[in-house]
Design a protein around this motif. Structure first.
Motif, short mmCIF file in Angstrom:
data_model
loop_
_atom_site.label_atom_id
_atom_site.label_comp_id
_atom_site.label_asym_id
_atom_site.label_seq_id
_atom_site.Cartn_x
_atom_site.Cartn_y
_atom_site.Cartn_z
N GLN A 34 32.45 33.55 44.94
CA GLN A 34 33.22 34.35 44.01
C GLN A 34 32.33 35.34 43.27
N SER A 35 31.12 34.91 42.91
CA SER A 35 30.22 35.81 42.22
C SER A 35 29.82 36.98 43.09
N ALA A 36 29.63 36.71 44.38
CA ALA A 36 29.30 37.80 45.30
C ALA A 36 30.47 38.72 45.52
N MET A 37 31.69 38.17 45.52
CA MET A 37 32.89 38.98 45.74
C MET A 37 33.13 39.94 44.60
N GLY A 38 32.55 39.66 43.46
CA GLY A 38 32.73 40.54 42.33
C GLY A 38 32.18 41.92 42.56
N GLU A 39 31.27 42.08 43.53
CA GLU A 39 30.68 43.37 43.81
C GLU A 39 31.45 44.14 44.88
N VAL A 40 32.53 43.55 45.39
CA VAL A 40 33.26 44.16 46.49
C VAL A 40 34.46 44.92 45.95
N GLY A 41 34.62 46.17 46.38
CA GLY A 41 35.78 46.95 45.99
C GLY A 41 36.69 47.14 47.17
N SER A 42 37.23 48.35 47.30
CA SER A 42 38.08 48.64 48.44
C SER A 42 37.24 48.79 49.69
N LEU A 43 37.89 48.88 50.83
CA LEU A 43 37.17 48.98 52.09
C LEU A 43 36.38 50.28 52.12
N ALA A 86 22.97 44.72 51.37
CA ALA A 86 24.14 45.40 51.91
C ALA A 86 25.38 45.00 51.13
N TRP A 87 26.10 46.00 50.65
CA TRP A 87 27.21 45.69 49.74
C TRP A 87 28.57 46.16 50.24
N SER A 88 28.66 46.82 51.40
CA SER A 88 29.96 47.35 51.84
C SER A 88 30.15 47.17 53.34
N LEU A 89 29.88 45.99 53.83
CA LEU A 89 29.94 45.76 55.27
C LEU A 89 31.34 45.46 55.78
N TYR A 90 32.21 44.92 54.93
CA TYR A 90 33.52 44.49 55.42
C TYR A 90 34.35 45.66 55.94
#
Length: 553
Positions: free
Chosen positions: A71-80, A146-150
């Motif tokens: 969850q802590s890592a997901m906090g840095e994820v925005g839109s695709l 790497a912060w936007s791989l998804y």
């Protein structure tokens, strides 16, 4: 040597991505352990996603992480978003001759291993460009994550690339029963299937299926557990691997040789020979007990977070690691489902990369230690540590402590310390020993195929020529024998293989001569009629190379 304190150290030969390069699609003379779930044979052409692909014609019968961390890592994820949006302007200019390579050479050299050569113009594919960007970022910045791989994972380019690789690897079906042949042969269904997978990834409704566990025989007579994900999960895992591999490749130590671009078992043998000639004659021949099945999930995820902050990608890896295992009881035939709390299943596409990530710290701790000055050569979970005389026991003790702290077990029955002056050591199918040259009278380290692999080859020849094969066509039997010999020779024709190959050729000739003689009810003379020349010319038996294969020849 300090096995606790390690540093990134000097950069590898993959400076600025110039050598992050794919192999030629032609067959290589080096052998890598398969990272799929089965084996293949001849490659045929097909079409996936509107492009030409190659696939295998003969299909087989070959971390416990807390929710808070994810969850802590997901906090840095925005839109695709795409990793190509990462600011390349901030990439440091690296010094050294590799940084001054011409742009033309860069275009030829950069890219990931085994990428399809689908463009005739010589330009890099979008997947290869993305991999190059990721590699450059990781190589130039030791703390970059790497912060936007998804968003990249959901792109059509990545998914088509991943599907191509999964189809090329072949393999059996998972718990859903879908086989790669269906996607290979039905282009319309393949397009719909891939579009549905892309949609599920974009709206984050994708959920991994349980893993099908099967057992395959090992060389010692025991059985090895193999986990087979569904084709759907293998494609997504391959997509994640395409994104993560260049990032972690920037960090991996050069003495790790399995499942890596432009690395081979032969290079590992060369490194051992080099270490022996440098005076490191005490060898720790190490064996890990069930390495893939004992990797702790929590510690593995912590290592992944050194380079990846995309919570969606981390969550995917976590659910793959903790996916349930479905196993069929071999006696009753009933299926049972078990939870997986440790390890990464052998057979998963991403498992070899995760295994390399977990042992990379050990590679660096041993090879970069200034006190012991040992050399560790690793191929997946098989490794040798070569030490100077008198330091083997001390390094062995530190190795036990390091593995114990990380939840791994050293098999003390199989692990031993070898003195290279008086004993031989076997690694990756080769036997290395010290010998005196009959020509010069000087001592050298002799490398040849081990007696164990020669015995297995003879058993394979006998298996192909049993009595129940007398009714088969001669061409069919000889083709199967040739197929066995060709693959064996391609890998083991290295260093000092001449004498072993000569003995193997004599055995094969004698065996096939006897088989023909008995098949024709001993009508012709065994030696006068079935001479070696007749075996080669009339029946097509291949000749093994009887000259030395040196690495610089």
């Amino acid at each position: 040597m300090s096995i606790e304190k390690i540093s990134i150290g000097k950069s590898s030969r993959f400076q600025n991505g110039e050598d992050w390069q794919g192999e030629d699609i032609k067959s290589s003379k080096t052998l890598q352990h398969s990272n799929g779930v089965g084996d293949g044979s001849m490659l045929r052409r097909a079409s996936v996603g509107g492009r030409e692909i190659f696939h295998c014609g003969g299909m087989p019968p070959t971390m416990d992480t807390s929710e808070n961390e994810v969850q802590s890592a997901m906090g840095e994820v925005g839109s695709l978003r795409s990793s190509n949006e990462a600011p390349v302007m901030g990439v440091e200019q690296r010094r050294g001759r590799s940084a001054n390579v011409s742009e033309d050479r860069r275009e030829r050299s950069d890219g990931s291993r085994d990428l399809p050569t689908e463009t005739t113009s010589g330009k890099m594919t979008r997947v290869r460009k993305l991999q190059r960007t990721l590699y450059q970022q990781a190589k130039s910045k030791a703390k970059w994550r790497a912060w936007s791989l998804y968003g990249d994972l959901c792109s059509r380019d990545i998914l088509e690339e991943a599907l191509w690789k999964v189809i090329s690897n072949g393999g059996g079906p998972g718990v859903d029963g879908l086989r790669v042949e269906v996607l290979r042969d039905d282009e319309s269904f393949c397009e719909q299937w891939l579009t549905k997978l892309q949609t599920d990834l974009k709206d984050k409704s994708y959920k991994p299926s349980p893993i099908k566990r099967v057992y395959i025989p090992k060389g010692n007579g025991k059985m090895r557990a193999l986990g087979i994900p569904t084709v759907r999960d293998r494609v997504v895992q391959q997509g994640v691997k395409l994104l993560l591999e260049p990032i972690f490749e920037a960090d991996f130590h050069e003495n790790s040789y399995a499942y890596r671009p432009k690395k081979s078992a032969h290079q590992a043998i060369d490194k051992i020979d080099e270490a022996l000639r440098s005076g490191r004659i005490e060898i720790i021949d190490a064996d890990l007990s069930g390495y893939f099945d004992t990797i702790p999930h929590t510690q593995l995820m912590r290592l992944l977070k050194r380079r990846v902050s995309d919570g969606a990608i981390l969550k995917l890896i976590k659910v793959w690691l903790r996916a349930e295992i479905v196993e069929e009881d071999r006696e009753s035939g009933k299926k049972r489902t078990m939870k997986n709390r440790r390890g990464t299943p052998q057979g998963g596409v991403i498992s070899p990369l995760l295994a390399n990530i977990y042992l990379d710290d050990l590679d660096k701790a041993v090879n970069m230690g200034k006190k012991m000055k040992a050399v560790m050569v690793r191929f997946a979970d098989d490794f040798l540590i070569l030490c100077h005389k008198g330091k083997g026991k001390q390094v062995y003790k530190r190795l036990q402590e390091w593995l114990g702290r990380r939840g791994l077990i050293l098999n003390e029955e199989k692990t031993r310390i070898v003195n290279a002056f008086t004993e031989s050591v076997e690694f990756l199918g080769f036997r290395m020993m010290r010998r005196k040259s009959s020509r010069t009278g000087k001592y050298y380290y002799h490398t040849e195929p081990s007696p164990k692999v020669c015995m297995k080859m003879r058993e394979a020849i006998r298996e192909e020529t049993r009595r129940n094969t007398f009714k088969r066509e001669e061409k069919v039997v000889f083709n199967k024998v040739n197929q066995r010999l060709r693959g064996w020779a391609e890998y083991y024709h290295y260093e000092n293989s001449s004498r072993v190959f000569a003995r193997m050729q004599y055995y094969v000739n004698e065996h096939m001569r006897r088989w023909l003689w008995k098949r024709h009810n001993k009508k012709h003379g065994r030696y006068s009629y079935y001479r070696d020349e007749r075996l080669y010319q009339n029946y097509g038996l291949i000749k093994l190379p009887l000259y030395a294969a040196w690495k610089y020849s």
